[in-house]
Design a protein around this motif. Structure first.
Motif, PDB file in Angstrom:
ATOM      1  N   UNK A  42     -10.871 -13.516   0.507  1.00 37.09           N
ATOM      2  CA  UNK A  42     -10.050 -12.412   1.048  1.00 37.09           C
ATOM      3  C   UNK A  42     -10.396 -11.063   0.436  1.00 37.09           C
ATOM      4  N   UNK A  43     -10.842 -11.057  -0.793  1.00 38.00           N
ATOM      5  CA  UNK A  43     -11.101  -9.807  -1.496  1.00 38.00           C
ATOM      6  C   UNK A  43     -12.365  -9.114  -1.019  1.00 38.00           C
ATOM      7  N   UNK A  44     -12.378  -7.812  -1.165  1.00 34.91           N
ATOM      8  CA  UNK A  44     -13.555  -6.996  -0.876  1.00 34.91           C
ATOM      9  C   UNK A  44     -14.125  -6.538  -2.205  1.00 34.91           C
ATOM     10  N   UNK A  47     -18.835  -2.664  -6.037  1.00 40.14           N
ATOM     11  CA  UNK A  47     -19.575  -2.615  -7.300  1.00 40.14           C
ATOM     12  C   UNK A  47     -19.731  -1.198  -7.824  1.00 40.14           C
ATOM     13  N   UNK A  48     -19.547  -0.190  -6.970  1.00 40.52           N
ATOM     14  CA  UNK A  48     -19.671   1.192  -7.418  1.00 40.52           C
ATOM     15  C   UNK A  48     -18.397   1.687  -8.076  1.00 40.52           C
ATOM     16  N   UNK A  49     -17.302   1.081  -7.753  1.00 45.07           N
ATOM     17  CA  UNK A  49     -16.043   1.455  -8.378  1.00 45.07           C
ATOM     18  C   UNK A  49     -15.257   2.474  -7.581  1.00 45.07           C
ATOM     19  N   UNK A  50     -13.983   2.477  -7.803  1.00 47.63           N
ATOM     20  CA  UNK A  50     -13.052   3.401  -7.185  1.00 47.63           C
ATOM     21  C   UNK A  50     -12.201   3.956  -8.316  1.00 47.63           C
ATOM     22  N   UNK A  51     -12.378   5.214  -8.639  1.00 49.39           N
ATOM     23  CA  UNK A  51     -11.687   5.845  -9.774  1.00 49.39           C
ATOM     24  C   UNK A  51     -11.894   5.032 -11.049  1.00 49.39           C
ATOM     25  N   UNK A  52     -13.109   4.556 -11.240  1.00 51.24           N
ATOM     26  CA  UNK A  52     -13.449   3.792 -12.429  1.00 51.24           C
ATOM     27  C   UNK A  52     -13.166   2.305 -12.327  1.00 51.24           C
ATOM     28  N   UNK A  53     -12.542   1.872 -11.235  1.00 52.64           N
ATOM     29  CA  UNK A  53     -12.231   0.453 -11.058  1.00 52.64           C
ATOM     30  C   UNK A  53     -13.282  -0.191 -10.158  1.00 52.64           C
ATOM     31  N   UNK A  57     -11.074  -6.262  -4.573  1.00 56.19           N
ATOM     32  CA  UNK A  57      -9.854  -5.550  -4.203  1.00 56.19           C
ATOM     33  C   UNK A  57      -9.127  -6.339  -3.118  1.00 56.19           C
ATOM     34  N   UNK A  58      -7.804  -6.392  -3.191  1.00 59.43           N
ATOM     35  CA  UNK A  58      -7.026  -7.077  -2.161  1.00 59.43           C
ATOM     36  C   UNK A  58      -7.008  -6.236  -0.879  1.00 59.43           C
ATOM     37  N   UNK A  59      -6.600  -6.848   0.213  1.00 60.95           N
ATOM     38  CA  UNK A  59      -6.607  -6.166   1.510  1.00 60.95           C
ATOM     39  C   UNK A  59      -5.696  -4.947   1.522  1.00 60.95           C
ATOM     40  N   UNK A  60      -4.533  -5.057   0.905  1.00 61.71           N
ATOM     41  CA  UNK A  60      -3.582  -3.944   0.893  1.00 61.71           C
ATOM     42  C   UNK A  60      -4.166  -2.725   0.162  1.00 61.71           C
ATOM     43  N   UNK A  63      -6.959  -0.993   2.191  1.00 64.80           N
ATOM     44  CA  UNK A  63      -6.422  -0.123   3.239  1.00 64.80           C
ATOM     45  C   UNK A  63      -6.052   1.236   2.646  1.00 64.80           C
ATOM     46  N   UNK A  64      -5.423   1.232   1.462  1.00 64.55           N
ATOM     47  CA  UNK A  64      -5.073   2.486   0.788  1.00 64.55           C
ATOM     48  C   UNK A  64      -6.309   3.302   0.446  1.00 64.55           C
ATOM     49  N   UNK A  65      -7.352   2.625  -0.046  1.00 62.50           N
ATOM     50  CA  UNK A  65      -8.603   3.313  -0.413  1.00 62.50           C
ATOM     51  C   UNK A  65      -9.242   3.955   0.808  1.00 62.50           C
TER      52      UNK A  65
END
Length: 69
Positions: A42-44, A47-53, A57-60, A63-65
């Protein structure tokens, strides 16, 4: 302790926050945003990160990203 998506039970299992199925820890990771367990199916993975993370990532949170980006 019961089975949920926030914590592992004593046997190493948790519920995926997206599909709500029981998975063993080796098949799951914690979402870096909400810290809930998500299975690799289910997770996406980012590898490049989102704000250092980075990681699964879960589906919810995905969607926010996408809405922000």
């Amino acid at each position: 302790m019961g089975l949920n998506s926030n914590h592992l039970n004593e046997d190493g299992y948790a519920l995926c926050v997206s599909c709500r199925r029981k998975h063993f820890i080796r098949d799951m990771d914690q979402c870096p945003i909400c810290n809930k367990w998500v299975c690799h199916e289910c997770g996406t993975y980012l590898k490049q990160g989102y704000h250092g993370a980075y990681g699964y990532f879960c589906k919810r949170c995905m969607i926010k990203i996408r809405r922000e980006g």
